[in-house]
Scaffold this active site. Structure first.
Site, short mmCIF file in Angstrom:
data_model
loop_
_atom_site.label_atom_id
_atom_site.label_comp_id
_atom_site.label_asym_id
_atom_site.label_seq_id
_atom_site.Cartn_x
_atom_site.Cartn_y
_atom_site.Cartn_z
N CYS A 349 0.98 -1.16 0.20
CA CYS A 349 0.18 -0.03 0.27
C CYS A 349 1.39 1.33 0.55
O CYS A 349 0.14 2.12 -1.16
CB CYS A 349 -1.13 -0.19 0.99
SG CYS A 349 -0.33 -0.81 2.93
N ARG A 378 7.99 -10.92 5.26
CA ARG A 378 7.84 -10.43 6.62
C ARG A 378 8.18 -11.86 7.70
O ARG A 378 8.47 -13.26 6.95
CB ARG A 378 6.24 -10.69 7.20
CG ARG A 378 5.08 -10.15 6.58
CD ARG A 378 5.04 -9.24 7.07
NE ARG A 378 4.01 -8.36 5.82
CZ ARG A 378 2.39 -8.57 5.57
NH1 ARG A 378 1.82 -9.18 6.92
NH2 ARG A 378 1.74 -8.16 5.26
N GLN A 396 0.71 -11.35 -2.74
CA GLN A 396 -0.81 -10.81 -2.13
C GLN A 396 -1.30 -10.24 -3.97
O GLN A 396 -0.68 -9.99 -3.97
CB GLN A 396 -0.51 -9.77 -1.13
CG GLN A 396 -0.53 -9.75 0.28
CD GLN A 396 -0.47 -8.70 0.91
OE1 GLN A 396 -0.03 -7.59 0.36
NE2 GLN A 396 -0.95 -8.76 2.11
N ASP A 398 -3.17 -7.86 -4.61
CA ASP A 398 -3.60 -6.81 -3.50
C ASP A 398 -4.29 -5.40 -4.37
O ASP A 398 -3.59 -5.36 -5.38
CB ASP A 398 -2.19 -5.85 -3.08
CG ASP A 398 -1.92 -5.51 -1.63
OD1 ASP A 398 -3.87 -5.77 -1.50
OD2 ASP A 398 -1.01 -5.08 -1.09
N HIS A 400 -5.78 -1.19 -4.78
CA HIS A 400 -6.23 -0.16 -3.74
C HIS A 400 -6.69 1.08 -4.27
O HIS A 400 -6.56 1.14 -5.34
CB HIS A 400 -4.74 0.43 -2.93
CG HIS A 400 -4.31 -0.17 -2.44
ND1 HIS A 400 -2.73 -1.18 -2.45
CD2 HIS A 400 -3.78 -0.58 -0.63
CE1 HIS A 400 -2.27 -1.51 -1.42
NE2 HIS A 400 -3.31 -1.78 -0.52
N LYS A 483 -11.93 -3.13 8.88
CA LYS A 483 -11.36 -4.22 7.79
C LYS A 483 -13.03 -5.16 7.81
O LYS A 483 -13.56 -5.89 8.87
CB LYS A 483 -10.90 -4.89 7.76
CG LYS A 483 -9.46 -5.90 8.62
CD LYS A 483 -8.89 -6.84 9.01
CE LYS A 483 -8.12 -7.04 9.62
NZ LYS A 483 -6.94 -8.26 10.01
N HIS A 529 -8.61 -1.57 0.73
CA HIS A 529 -7.32 -1.67 0.46
C HIS A 529 -8.22 -2.95 0.16
O HIS A 529 -9.43 -3.64 0.84
CB HIS A 529 -6.30 -2.16 1.29
CG HIS A 529 -6.10 -0.63 2.35
ND1 HIS A 529 -4.41 -1.41 2.70
CD2 HIS A 529 -6.57 0.40 2.47
CE1 HIS A 529 -3.96 0.24 3.26
NE2 HIS A 529 -5.29 0.83 3.32
#
Length: 661
Positions: A349, A378, A396, A398, A400, A483, A529
């Site tokens: 993000c 991570r 991910q 992902d 946005h 979320k 997100h």
């Protein structure tokens, strides 16, 4: 009609709203158990705990104000958690009786069952008699001792555990404030615990010790390694029998076992722990899923972007990830230049925020939807790593979305539609939307209360409008916004957290993002997100176990296995193979010097959806002899008819590549 019980006359009346909407009047100080007994004596015997205004308590908890009350039984997930937490106390009591001198860490409930971390002192894990522990737990349960809660002073608690010479409980006590400490006693065993617990231990009728493993105290590799004992309990024997049968099936479906058998992925200590290596078939599986979602996203107005695997430390300081996620990140990468310190990307993000700010934006440009299959990193502890479900790098799906405040509900609704489309295509039919909101008393969140309340209200309204089955979890929000996590039940009845959607008013502020409104002034966009898969690696692990490795035709890395009866039939097999390739069908030719029966069995073990045997008759007639995975029989059909069948099958499954018949 109002109902009440006889209590001291000086107590005020309070209003209790039950889960079915029924409203009753009681005197102050009424307990959940007494209310349940007035509903039904038989029902009260099944109540494990009581939820008062969203907080779970023992059934003996006094209710002093107007409240909404929900009784928890074994049929409730929260009821199971109370049941298993109480079972952890019984496990500790059994260990203390069987292994004098044992020291106790923590003993929480988990998704299925419970564990207790213990220091066995002069005993060893190998010396544990699991059957004797199970028998002792049942013997203690049969005594039906109540779980008695008692508030104690910090000094009293320290004195108690000092006499027991239990350093782990003493360490936990150091972090607690006087006035917040409670003990629970069950029979002769007393433990430090907030609760809540069962009314008594007699609810526990069946137990199984599942596993014994090592676990560092408080998850820190620098601390002593304790023995973690996992168990599960049930109120009836048949529940345990069903669980153990499903557990055996789960072992057969284990994604690491099937992944190895199907040649999907591997790990290498030389490459590094928790870093998966995708083999050719696994890479095909990943790419098929990625292309499926990419195509769907483009249809829904998303724009693809690509960002680097590293970023300047300052980027993550701005976003707040460095402060909030520092312990979960790999150490910064320092360069010779003092002002150039980089980090492996923990999140996509912040990079997408910088893409947004790369040029001026108008209200007419919004919503902007940036999508990326971005790999993030991570630092997970060694002991936490587990196949594809817990890795140190993962991709991910992902995206946005940057939108105006008046577009939030519509965009959030569209994202949920996309998540449900993914679930439907991949045959995940049973799911719950978990609304994760902030705890106002926690200091881990950024931003102001007004934005948080607005975001939480929007999420609640959208999920209600969608008619989703929801639960709410306070304190589980992301540090920048509330979320919705989608909890999916798989073919074995296990719950997994898959897709997630987050609503964020904070990062646009931290990155000073803006758009020019129709009034000519600057305004702050709102950020959504979203990741329908979540982690691609974890999603595939769950998909493997959900399907047992029997993927739908459109997703299977190897869709057709071609088996020529002999070398003279290889030419026809090559022609069929080429025809299938032209129709976007993935096929392989098995020309090994093995019997056709052996090659069929091998293809079945590889879980190939279709097996085609080719011999003289098929060459002469222009046909193929087809066997479907698990079907048992074989039929001979013209090649063009078989292609039409494939087209119909993948179309019915929502395939993104349409076979051109």
């Amino acid at each position: 009609m109002s109902e009440h019980i006889v209590t001291p006359n000086d107590r005020s009346m309070i209003t209790i709203t039950l889960a079915d909407g029924n409203v009753k009047k009681f005197h102050q100080g009424i307990t959940g158990l007494l209310i349940a007994q007035q509903v039904s004596t038989q029902f009260a015997q099944k109540v494990l705990a009581v939820q008062v205004n969203g907080t779970i308590y023992d059934v003996t908890h006094s209710i002093e104000t107007d409240a909404t009350v929900h009784f928890l039984t074994w049929d409730d997930d929260e009821g199971k958690q109370v049941f298993w937490h109480s079972s952890a106390h019984l496990l500790a009591a059994a260990l203390e009786a069987l292994y004098p001198g044992v020291k106790f860490g923590i003993g929480p409930s988990i998704e299925q069952g419970f564990y207790y971390d213990v220091d066995l002192s002069h005993h060893t894990a190998h010396a544990l008699d699991l059957e004797a522990i199970e028998q002792k737990i049942i013997a203690l349960a049969q005594q039906k001792h109540p779980f008695i809660r008692r508030a104690v002073s910090k000094k009293e608690a320290i004195d108690f555990f000092s006499k027991k010479e239990d350093p782990y409980k003493l360490e936990l006590l150091e972090e607690l404030e006087d006035g917040t400490i409670t003990f629970y006693q069950q029979g002769d065993f007393t433990d430090l615990c907030r609760g809540p617990h069962l009314p008594h231990a007699g609810f526990i009728q069946a137990v199984k010790i599942l596993n014994v493993a090592g676990a560092y105290w408080r998850g820190n590799e620098k601390n002593k390694q304790l023995t973690r004992i996992y168990g599960i309990t049930f109120p009836e024997r048949k529940g345990l029998t069903t669980f153990l049968a499903l557990r055996e099936e789960a072992k057969k479906r284990n994604h690491q076992k099937i992944g190895k058998e199907l040649g999907l992925f591997t790990f290498s200590e030389k490459v590094g722990l928790g870093l998966p290596l995708w083999l050719p078939k696994g890479a095909l599986l990943c790419d098929t899923l990625v292309q499926f979602l990419k195509k769907e996203q483009i249809k829904r107005g998303y724009q693809p972007v690509i960002t680097p695997h590293i970023g300047h430390k300052a980027l993550y300081i701005t976003s707040g990830h460095y402060d909030k996620y520092q312990e979960d990140c790999f150490q910064p990468i320092c360069t010779a230049e003092e002002d150039e310190t980089y980090m492996l990307k923990p999140m996509n993000c912040p990079h997408h925020c910088e893409i947004y700010s790369s040029e001026p934006r108008s209200y007419k440009d919004l919503p902007l939807r940036f999508a990326e299959f971005g790999t993030v990193y991570r630092y997970e502890l060694h002991g936490a790593l587990h196949g594809l479900t817990r890795t140190r790098c993962f991709t991910q799906d992902d995206a946005h979305i940057f939108c105006r405040p008046d577009q939030v509900e519509e965009e959030f609704s569209k994202v949920i539609d996309l998540v449900l489309f993914v679930f439907s295509t991949l045959d995940f039919k049973d799911y719950t939307a978990r609304l994760s909101f902030r705890d106002p008393n926690s200091g881990k969140y950024i931003g102001n209360a007004i934005d948080w309340e607005r975001a939480e209200r929007s999420i609640k309204e959208v999920t209600e409008a969608k008619g989703l089955k929801t639960t709410c979890s306070i304190g589980e929000a992301a540090f920048y916004g509330p979320k919705v996590d989608f909890i999916v039940k798989d073919a074995l009845g296990r719950n997994w957290q898959l897709g997630t959607v987050q609503l964020d008013y904070q990062l646009p502020l931290r990155f000073d993002l803006a758009y020019i409104g129709d009034d000519g002034k600057k305004h702050k966009p709102v950020m959504i997100h979203r990741a329908p898969f979540g982690s691609l690696e974890r999603f595939i692990a769950i998909l493997i176990e959900h399907t047992g490795g029997k993927f739908p035709l459109w997703l299977a890395p190897e869709q057709i296995a071609l088996l020529p009866l002999s070398d003279k039939h290889s030419g026809y097999a090559s022609m069929v193979h080429q025809t299938l390739l032209e129709k976007n069908i993935r096929s392989t030719i098995d020309i090994r010097n093995e019997t056709v029966g052996k090659r069929i069995r091998d293809a079945e073990l590889r879980k190939v959806p279709y097996i085609i045997v080719l011999g003289d008759k098929e060459i002469t007639d222009g046909t193929v002899a087809v066997r479907k995975q698990g079907g048992g029989g074989q039929e001979t059909v013209p090649l063009n008819h078989f292609l039409e069948r494939l087209y119909a099958e993948v179309t019915a499954m929502g395939e993104y590549h349409r076979v051109v018949a």
